[in-house]
Design a protein around this motif. Structure first.
Motif, mmCIF file in Angstrom:
data_model
loop_
_atom_site.group_PDB
_atom_site.id
_atom_site.type_symbol
_atom_site.label_atom_id
_atom_site.label_comp_id
_atom_site.label_asym_id
_atom_site.label_seq_id
_atom_site.Cartn_x
_atom_site.Cartn_y
_atom_site.Cartn_z
ATOM 1 N N ARG A 122 -0.068 15.761 -4.102
ATOM 2 C CA ARG A 122 1.288 15.733 -4.853
ATOM 3 C C ARG A 122 0.598 13.994 -5.080
ATOM 4 N NH1 ARG A 122 3.965 13.679 0.791
ATOM 5 N NH2 ARG A 122 3.103 11.751 1.659
ATOM 6 N N ASN A 123 -0.611 13.951 -4.822
ATOM 7 C CA ASN A 123 -0.751 12.804 -5.651
ATOM 8 C C ASN A 123 -1.206 12.611 -6.606
ATOM 9 O OD1 ASN A 123 -0.347 11.169 -3.121
ATOM 10 N ND2 ASN A 123 -2.374 11.776 -2.213
ATOM 11 N N THR A 124 -0.054 12.979 -7.403
ATOM 12 C CA THR A 124 -0.587 12.744 -9.457
ATOM 13 C C THR A 124 -0.788 11.471 -9.519
ATOM 14 O OG1 THR A 124 1.366 12.920 -9.786
ATOM 15 C CG2 THR A 124 0.564 15.356 -8.986
ATOM 16 N N ARG A 125 -1.656 11.771 -10.881
ATOM 17 C CA ARG A 125 -1.229 10.416 -11.747
ATOM 18 C C ARG A 125 0.135 10.165 -12.077
ATOM 19 N NH1 ARG A 125 -4.239 7.902 -16.941
ATOM 20 N NH2 ARG A 125 -2.577 6.514 -17.237
ATOM 21 N N GLU A 126 1.259 10.845 -12.288
ATOM 22 C CA GLU A 126 2.434 10.495 -12.519
ATOM 23 C C GLU A 126 2.943 9.773 -11.081
ATOM 24 O OE1 GLU A 126 0.372 13.394 -13.686
ATOM 25 O OE2 GLU A 126 1.045 13.225 -15.599
ATOM 26 N N ALA A 135 0.703 -1.356 0.249
ATOM 27 C CA ALA A 135 -0.302 -0.010 0.360
ATOM 28 C C ALA A 135 0.460 0.997 0.079
ATOM 29 C CB ALA A 135 -0.913 -0.317 1.198
ATOM 30 N N PRO A 136 1.090 1.711 -1.172
ATOM 31 C CA PRO A 136 2.220 2.898 -1.098
ATOM 32 C C PRO A 136 1.497 4.186 -1.469
ATOM 33 C CG PRO A 136 1.814 1.901 -3.238
ATOM 34 C CD PRO A 136 1.492 0.577 -1.976
ATOM 35 N N SER A 137 1.845 4.471 -0.903
ATOM 36 C CA SER A 137 1.286 6.483 -0.888
ATOM 37 C C SER A 137 2.209 7.302 -2.045
ATOM 38 C CB SER A 137 1.943 7.017 0.166
ATOM 39 O OG SER A 137 1.328 8.707 0.285
ATOM 40 N N PRO A 138 1.714 7.220 -2.814
ATOM 41 C CA PRO A 138 2.355 7.884 -4.334
ATOM 42 C C PRO A 138 3.057 9.317 -4.249
ATOM 43 C CG PRO A 138 -0.271 7.814 -4.711
ATOM 44 C CD PRO A 138 0.330 8.031 -3.258
ATOM 45 N N THR A 139 4.252 9.750 -2.865
ATOM 46 C CA THR A 139 5.435 10.398 -3.433
ATOM 47 C C THR A 139 5.643 10.789 -4.234
ATOM 48 O OG1 THR A 139 7.242 8.955 -2.384
ATOM 49 C CG2 THR A 139 5.481 9.618 -1.005
ATOM 50 N N GLY A 140 6.023 10.083 -5.639
ATOM 51 C CA GLY A 140 6.661 10.840 -6.715
ATOM 52 C C GLY A 140 8.316 9.668 -6.973
ATOM 53 N N TYR A 141 8.031 8.836 -6.131
ATOM 54 C CA TYR A 141 9.302 8.120 -6.981
ATOM 55 C C TYR A 141 8.850 6.150 -5.880
ATOM 56 C CZ TYR A 141 11.677 8.683 -1.925
ATOM 57 O OH TYR A 141 12.281 8.622 -0.611
ATOM 58 N N LEU A 142 9.624 5.375 -5.910
ATOM 59 C CA LEU A 142 9.257 4.201 -4.930
ATOM 60 C C LEU A 142 10.992 3.779 -4.640
ATOM 61 C CD1 LEU A 142 8.299 1.669 -4.663
ATOM 62 C CD2 LEU A 142 9.225 1.046 -6.933
ATOM 63 N N HIS A 143 10.060 4.254 -2.400
ATOM 64 C CA HIS A 143 12.267 4.048 -1.990
ATOM 65 C C HIS A 143 12.735 2.995 -2.163
ATOM 66 C CE1 HIS A 143 14.231 3.909 1.405
ATOM 67 N NE2 HIS A 143 14.019 5.384 0.922
ATOM 68 N N ILE A 144 13.853 2.246 -2.554
ATOM 69 C CA ILE A 144 13.781 0.707 -2.538
ATOM 70 C C ILE A 144 13.546 0.192 -1.254
ATOM 71 C CG2 ILE A 144 16.230 1.208 -0.939
ATOM 72 C CD1 ILE A 144 16.611 -0.507 -3.970
ATOM 73 N N GLY A 145 13.473 1.000 -0.022
ATOM 74 C CA GLY A 145 12.827 0.066 0.905
ATOM 75 C C GLY A 145 11.428 -0.007 0.586
ATOM 76 N N GLY A 146 11.224 0.605 0.264
ATOM 77 C CA GLY A 146 9.580 0.435 -0.119
ATOM 78 C C GLY A 146 9.035 -1.004 -1.282
ATOM 79 N N ALA A 147 9.900 -0.690 -2.259
ATOM 80 C CA ALA A 147 10.510 -2.075 -3.325
ATOM 81 C C ALA A 147 10.386 -2.925 -2.713
ATOM 82 C CB ALA A 147 11.510 -1.545 -4.314
ATOM 83 N N ARG A 148 11.281 -3.091 -1.743
ATOM 84 C CA ARG A 148 11.741 -4.218 -1.108
ATOM 85 C C ARG A 148 10.731 -4.698 0.471
ATOM 86 N NH1 ARG A 148 14.752 -5.957 4.364
ATOM 87 N NH2 ARG A 148 13.401 -4.297 4.837
ATOM 88 N N THR A 149 9.366 -3.663 0.643
ATOM 89 C CA THR A 149 8.050 -4.738 1.453
ATOM 90 C C THR A 149 8.003 -5.211 0.484
ATOM 91 O OG1 THR A 149 8.571 -2.881 3.454
ATOM 92 C CG2 THR A 149 6.207 -3.983 2.733
ATOM 93 N N ALA A 150 7.249 -4.568 -1.522
ATOM 94 C CA ALA A 150 6.408 -5.404 -1.614
ATOM 95 C C ALA A 150 7.092 -6.190 -2.467
ATOM 96 C CB ALA A 150 6.423 -4.301 -3.047
#
Length: 447
Positions: free
Chosen positions: A48-52, A8-23
């Motif tokens: 900040r929650n944009t489609r991009e 369940a990520p929050s769209p912050t504009g980038y995918l953090h390596i830690g988030g990727a590992r959680t996924a």
RNA sequence: GACCCCUUCGUCUAGUGGUUAGGACACCGGCCUUUCACGCCGGCAGCACGGGUUCGAGUCCCGUAGGGGUCGCCA
């Protein structure tokens, strides 16, 4: 009951390596257990929650190969998602939250306060059963002691993270909550919320965090924090997945290099580490090398062609045999995909680009007559294969009473422009007699 | 300030009371190679500290120190 996990990520504009590992851990667990991997976008926040911003997350997960069974199809929250437990964007689930909030209000488990709605939190220590950390007994902090109740709906009407997170996990039938340890303390709030809704607790598994190499917290600015580092850095997704899996999880024997299929087979929660792990780029590089060399020939060629094209090197003009022969010389030698163009680009350029230092060392006046002699010898060869080329070079060196090395380096630089590269005789064989002689001539011109 | 988690070579880790504390990456040697690598052989290097419990503790308990996390009308 079959396993249902979620990222369940929050769209912050980038995918953090830690988030990727959680996924990854969620995905591996789902695939291992034959369960469902849900992707839910926590876009309850602000502009900040944009489609991009959502697409960045989706692209990162796709690149890693972490496919989701339920969730968004694109970064567009309005587009229909896949799965029957949606919507999968929290911004689209307002009515569901309203119902749940009303439920709490009706049962007097929550109350209005200065325009906001607060949840009646217990003052007693809360036991958090965790598959990784064990039973964690969370007491109130001194600040919470002063007011244990916490806001679940802001005065502007928007529900907060703790509430929506729990409601969604209930509504989506999540059985295992696998997430970063940074959520462990707050889980006491979630536990009480689950109880308030009268449902059974999901299994919690809080995984350790990824730290910088020096042990400090890895934040957005730190090198390697963003997935784009790897997507653009010449890494194979399988290598990144393999490395990430080993950060905070162990197969318990000494196996390290594992393809995704083996990770799925072996991954399980009991193997998850308790202590935080530091990120080590050198080890990732090594795993990347191992995965690159393990590539099937066709897969390697496909990767290499893509790299050459990206570097602006045209391979279309050459015939497939020539190209494949050139690429084959990279096997076991390439450690990073981004090195390919520099390593064998010379095969596809008409004019050799000489490395200044290499040319200065190899193309000396003393070497000129030796290289000229080798040029004649090679021009006369009737057999132009690696063995013949080596024999001819040795014979030429012997005749001129110089060491082989005196001929080797000028020949290499003449053909490739560089001091390093594939095996000299083999690369000349691929280049072919006419081209080699031509390149020797061009080199002699500069000497 | 309070609360929670953690602590084996530089790094990732194996180890579930009795081991010469094992592996991998990195690093340092040597061999191989008339490039650079690969490969092979060898080396350096660790149980944070202090108390207990025990015949015996990296393994169990307590404390200390250090690291990380949380305590928000952010997620």
């Amino acid at each position: 009951m079959s396993v249902r996990v979620r990222f369940a990520p929050s769209p912050t504009g980038y995918l953090h390596i830690g988030g990727a590992r959680t996924a990854l851990f969620n995905w591996l667990y789902a695939r291992h257990a034959g369960g469902i991997f849900v992707l839910r976008v926590e876009d309850t926040d602000d502009a900040r929650n944009t489609r991009e911003a959502v697409d960045v997350i989706l692209d990162g997960l796709r690149w890693l190969g972490l496919d989701w069974d339920e969730g968004p199809v694109s970064g567009d929250a309005m587009q229909e998602s896949k799965g029957d437990r949606g919507p999968y964007f929290q911004s689209q689930r307002g009515d569901i939250y309203q119902r749940r909030i009303q439920e709490l209000l009706d049962n007097e488990l929550a109350y209005e306060h200065e325009g906001a709605i607060k949840f009646r939190m217990t003052r007693e220590p809360v036991t958090i059963p965790d598959l990784v950390a064990g039973d964690v007994v969370r007491k109130l902090t001194d600040r919470e002691e002063a007011d244990p109740d916490f806001v679940i709906v802001r005065s502007d009407g928007k529900p907060v993270f703790h509430l929506v997170n729990v409601v969604d996990d209930i509504e989506m039938g999540i059985t295992h909550v696998i997430r970063g340890e940074d959520h462990l303390s707050n889980t006491s709030k979630h536990v009480e919320l689950f109880k308030a809704f009268g449902v059974e607790l999901p299994k919690f598994a809080h995984i350790p965090l990824i730290l910088n190499n020096d042990g400090s917290k890895m934040s957005k600015r730190d090198t390697g924090a963003s997935m784009t580092t790897y997507m653009e850095g010449g890494y194979l997704p399988a290598a990144v997945v393999n490395y990430l899996s080993l950060l905070g999880w162990s197969p318990k024997d000494d196996t390290e290099v594992m393809p995704v299929a083996e990770l799925i087979k072996r991954f399980d929660l009991p193997g998850v580490q308790r202590a935080n792990a530091r990120f080590d780029m050198a080890k990732l590089d090594w795993l990347n090398f191992e995965h690159i060399r393990a590539l099937e020939p066709d897969d390697f060629i496909a990767q290499a062609l893509g790299q050459l094209q990206a570097a602006g090197i045209d391979t279309a003009a050459r015939d497939a045999d020539y190209t494949n022969a050139a690429l084959a010389l990279c096997t076991d030698k390439i450690k990073n995909l981004n090195d390919i163009a520099g390593y064998i680009g010379f095969f596809f350029r008409d004019a050799v680009e000489f490395n200044a230092e290499a040319a200065e060392q190899a193309f000396t006046p003393e070497n000129r007559p030796h290289l000229a002699a080798l040029r004649e010898a090679y021009a006369d060869l009737t057999q132009f294969d690696a063995d013949s080329l080596m024999e001819s070079l040795k014979a030429t060196a012997a005749a001129r009473e110089v060491k082989n090395k005196v001929l080797v380096m000028p020949a290499r630089v003449a053909c490739t422009g560089s001091k390093v590269g594939p095996s000299l005789y083999h690369l000349m064989e691929v280049l072919g007699q006419a081209e080699v002689v031509k390149r020797f001539d061009a080199a002699l011109e500069t000497m």
